[in-house]
Design an enzyme around this catalytic site. Structure first.
Site, short mmCIF file in Angstrom:
data_model
loop_
_atom_site.label_atom_id
_atom_site.label_comp_id
_atom_site.label_asym_id
_atom_site.label_seq_id
_atom_site.Cartn_x
_atom_site.Cartn_y
_atom_site.Cartn_z
N CYS A 26 38.99 31.71 107.98
CA CYS A 26 39.77 32.95 107.99
C CYS A 26 41.12 32.62 108.60
CB CYS A 26 39.04 34.05 108.76
SG CYS A 26 38.65 33.61 110.46
N HIS A 566 13.47 19.13 130.30
CA HIS A 566 14.69 19.96 130.40
C HIS A 566 14.73 20.89 129.18
CE1 HIS A 566 18.93 21.10 130.42
NE2 HIS A 566 19.06 20.60 131.63
#
Length: 642
Positions: A26, A566
Site C-alpha cells: 500500500c 522456552h
C-alpha cells in the site's frame, strides 16, 4: 541502498519463498500473506535496512518501509519470488478471519485503497482551483485580478471534478474485482450509472429527470455521480450474477451471454430499486454524521480527535473513506468533511511527537527512524511514526492523541470542513476553503505544540528511554540466569533419552526463527512449532527454575544435565499473561508430567511467535544428538545424550 539485498533478507526472515503466498504493497507497507505466520522472525525483519516497523494484522504480516521505498522493495521481492508485478493478495483465496466488523473494514479497505491516488489527485487539484477562484484579495480572486488565468482555472476545475463525477466507474472496477467478478464489467456498470443522458445526481430537485416508459412501467433516469453505497451494492450484485452464470452457461455461449445478461439484469435492478434506496441511505448517513458532529461541536471534535489514532490501529479508518467521499460529494448540504480535518490533526500530532523523540533520544537507530517517519507523518503518512516510534515508546502515543484532540476541538468549534480529499497533514490546507486557512493552521499548530510538549514532559517524568532499554531483555540474559541456579542433581540413574515436551513439528534449533537460539549460543537442542500450547516433562528430573514470567523453565536431570524449555519467542514481554505453571521449583517430575501451558492465540494476538525451544543448556560433557520429527508427541524420542 541495495533493494535486492533488502528483498532477500525479507524473504529469508518470513520463512523463505515457500512460505509466501502473495505479496503486495500500500502507500507505506509491504503486505505479505504467509502460509505459516509462526515462521516469521519479527526481530530480524525489524533490523533490516529501511524497515520502520512490523506488525501482524489478522492473517497478514505487514512491514513498514515508508512511501516510495516500499514500491521499490515490493518490486524486488516480487521479482525474486517470480511473481508478476500486478499480483495482488486479493487473487488468493482469503481465509475468513476476524469478526464481521473486521471483515467489513478489510473489504472496504481493499476496495478503496487502490483508488485513493485518483481521489487525492482530484482533491489537490480542487484545492488549487480554490486558490485561483476564491475572493481572498479585498473581495477579488486571482482570476479577477489576472483574467488571463481564467482558462487555466477552468481547465483545472474540470480535471479536479472528473474523479468525483465518475467515481462510480472507479469504485465499480475496484469493487467488482474484489467481489470476484470481471472488473471491466464493473467499470462498464459504473459508466452506465453516470451516463450523460441521465439527469445528473447534482441536479436532483432542480430539474425534472427523464423517464423510461417500459410497457407502462415508468423508471426515473437519474445518475449516480459522487455516490458510494449504490455502486458497492451494484458491484456485488453484478459479480454474483456473473459468477453464477459462468457455472451454468455452456462454454461456447459463456463469452456472449454472460456479460449481456449480467449487465442488463444489474442495470434494471439498479435504476428500479437498488440505486434509489441506497442513494437515500447514503444521503441519510452523511446527514446524520454531520448532524452529530455539528451538534456536539468542539466536544465532538475533541473526542473524535482523541479516538482517531486508536481507530487507525484497527484499520477501521479505511471504512471512513466511503463516508468521507459521500460527505464531500454532498458538500452543498453537508458543508464538507470533518473526517479529513480530524485526520490532518492526528497526523501532524503523531509527527510532532516523533520529532520530539528525535531530539530527546540518544539511540542512533531511533534517531534515524524518527527523522524519516516524523516528516512522513507531517505530510500525511503516519504508519512509520506510530508503529516505529510512538506505540513502541507508549507515552509519545498518548501525547499525540491528546494533541490531536486539542487541535480537532478547535477546528470543530470554528467549523473547519474539508472540501476535497488530499494529503491529510501540513498540505491539507489545499483541501480547505481559503476562508478556513487560518483556523486550519491554528488547529495544526495546537496539535503539534501540545503533542511535542507532552512528549517532552512524559519523557522526563517516566524516563521513557531507560524503560525501553530495560524492555529489550535478551534471551541470553534469561538463559544465563537459569544456568547460574544451584544444581539439584542427585545420584540416581542417568537419563540419556529425551522426549518431545509438546505436540508439533520438531526441528534442529539451528532452524529456529530466533537468531539467538539458532546460533546455538544457548546450547544444542530443538525448536518446536507446536500444535497445542501444553508442555510436558521430556524426562525424569527436578524443576530447577521457573522464570517469573512463567514462559521459561529449567529442569535438572539426575546426571546433572541442565535442560531449558522456552515457550515462544520474545514472550517475556507478555509478563506472564496467558501462561500457567503446574509445578514449583524444587519439585521432582516424571516424564509426561504436565509442566506449563500457554494461550497460543493470545501469543499470536500480541504479535509474538509460539515456536518453543527445548535446549540442553549444560550437557556435562555429553554429545547431543537431535532427531527431527514431523508430528511429535510426548512419546516421540527427539534427543539422545551420548
Amino acid at each position: 541502498m541495495d533493494y535486492a539485498k533488502i528483498a532477500s533478507q525479507v524473504i529469508e526472515n518470513v520463512g523463505g519463498k515457500q512460505n509466501i503466498k502473495s505479496v503486495q504493497h500500500c502507500a507505506t507497507r509491504l503486505r505479505l500473506q504467509l502460509k505459516n505466520n509462526d515462521l516469521r522472525n519479527e526481530e530480524a525483519v525489524s533490523d533490516i535496512e529501511g524497515v520502520k516497523g512490523v506488525f501482524l494484522t489478522q492473517s497478514q504480516f505487514q512491514i513498514i518501509f515508508g512511501s516510495g521505498l516500499v514500491n521499490l522493495v515490493c518490486d524486488e521481492v516480487q521479482k525474486q519470488l517470480g511473481i508478476a508485478v500486478d499480483t495482488s493478495a486479493d487473487d488468493e483465496k482469503e481465509e475468513k478471519k476476524g469478526n464481521a466488523l473486521q471483515r467489513l473494514v478489510k473489504l472496504l479497505s481493499d476496495i478503496f485503497v487502490p483508488i485513493i491516488p485518483a481521489i487525492v489527485a482530484g482533491g489537490l487539484l480542487m484545492g488549487l482551483n480554490n486558490i485561483l477562484t476564491a475572493a481572498m484579495f479585498h473581495g477579488k480572486s486571482v482570476i479577477d485580478l489576472y483574467p488571463q488565468w481564467k482558462g487555466l482555472a477552468t481547465a483545472i476545475n474540470l480535471f479536479a471534478s472528473a474523479p468525483f463525477t465518475f467515481l462510480p466507474v472507479l469504485i465499480g472496477f475496484s469493487a467488482t474485482k474484489k467481489f470476484g467478478g470481471n472488473p471491466y464489467l464493473g467499470a462498464a456498470m459504473g459508466m452506465i450509472m453516470v451516463h450523460p443522458d441521465l439527469l445528473s445526481a447534482y441536479s436532483i430537485g432542480i430539474a425534472q429527470p427523464p423517464v423510461w416508459n417500459i410497457f407502462g412501467f415508468k423508471i426515473a433516469a437519474i445518475g449516480y455521480q459522487g455516490t458510494v453505497l449504490p455502486v458497492l451494492a451494484v458491484a456485488f450484485i453484478l459479480a454474483t450474477i456473473e459468477k453464477k452464470l459462468h457455472k451454468v452457461t455452456p462454454t461456447w455461449l459463456d463469452n456472449l451471454t454472460t456479460p449481456l445478461i449480467s449487465i442488463m439484469v444489474t442495470s434494471f435492478l439498479t435504476f428500479i430499486f437498488v440505486g434509489p434506496v441506497l442513494r437515500e441511505a447514503g444521503n441519510l448517513l452523511a446527514d446524520g454524521i454531520t448532524w452529530v458532529y455539528n451538534t456536539l461541536g468542539f466536544v465532538g471534535g475533541g473526542l473524535f480527535g482523541l479516538a482517531y489514532a486508536p481507530i487507525c490501529l484497527t484499520g477501521m479508518h479505511h471504512s471512513f473513506i466511503a463516508i468521507e467521499t459521500q460527505l464531500i460529494a454532498a458538500k452543498a448540504t453537508t458543508g464538507g468533511s470533518f473526517i479529513f480535518t480530524t485526520a490532518s490533526m492526528n497526523n501532524v500530532a503523531q509527527g510532532a511527537a516523533v520529532l520530539a523523540v528525535l531530539f530527546l533520544t540518544k539511540n542512533e537507530k531511533m534517531k534515524s527512524i524518527c527523522s524519516a517517519s516524523g516528516v512522513s507523518a507531517l505530510l500525511g503518512i503516519t504508519e512509520p511514526a506510530m508503529f516505529g516510534v510512538t506505540l513502541k515508546l507508549k507515552y509519545p502515543f498518548y501525547a499525540a492523541i491528546i494533541g490531536s484532540a486539542v487541535g480537532n476541538a478547535y477546528c470543530a468549534a470554528t467549523g473547519v470542513l474539508a472540501q476535497a480529499l488530499g494529503a491529510a497533514g501540513l498540505p491539507g490546507f489545499l483541501s480547505m476553503l481559503p476562508k478556513d486557512y487560518l483556523n486550519f493552521v491554528i488547529g495544526l499548530i495546537l496539535s503539534m505544540a501540545v503533542s511535542a510538549v507532552l512528549t517532552a514532559i512524559f519523557w522526563k517524568k517516566f524516563n521513557i528511554e531507560r524503560e525501553d532499554n530495560n524492555a529489550q531483555t535478551s534471551v541470553k540474559e534469561e538463559v544465563k540466569e537459569i544456568e547460574v541456579q544451584e544444581s539439584t542433581a542427585d545420584t540416581a540413574e542417568e537419563t540419556n533419552e529425551l522426549y518431545a515436551p509438546m505436540k508439533g513439528e520438531v526441528l534442529d534449533v539451528s532452524k529456529s526463527a530466533d537468531p539467538a537460539f539458532a546460533s546455538k549460543a544457548m546450547g544444542e537442542g530443538v525448536a518446536i512449532n507446536p500444535s497445542e500450547g501444553v508442555i510436558y516433562a521430556p524426562a525424569d528430573g527436578t524443576i530447577s527454575l521457573i522464570f517469573p514470567t512463567k514462559h521459561a523453565m529449567g529442569i535438572t536431570l539426575n546426571s546433572g544435565v541442565e535442560l531449558l524449555i522456552h515457550a515462544g519467542i520474545d514472550t517475556v514481554k507478555m509478563e506472564g499473561k496467558g501462561f500457567e505453571t503446574f509445578v514449583e521449583t524444587g519439585v521432582k517430575v516424571k516424564k509426561g508430567d504436565k509442566l506449563l501451558s500457554f494461550d497460543m492465540d493470545l501469543v499470536k494476538e500480541k504479535g509474538y511467535q509460539t515456536q518453543t525451544m527445548f535446549l540442553v543448556a549444560d550437557a556435562k560433557g555429553k554429545e547431543v544428538e537431535v532427531i527431527e520429527a514431523t508430528n511429535a508427541d510426548n512419546d516421540t524420542k527427539i534427543m539422545k545424550l551420548k
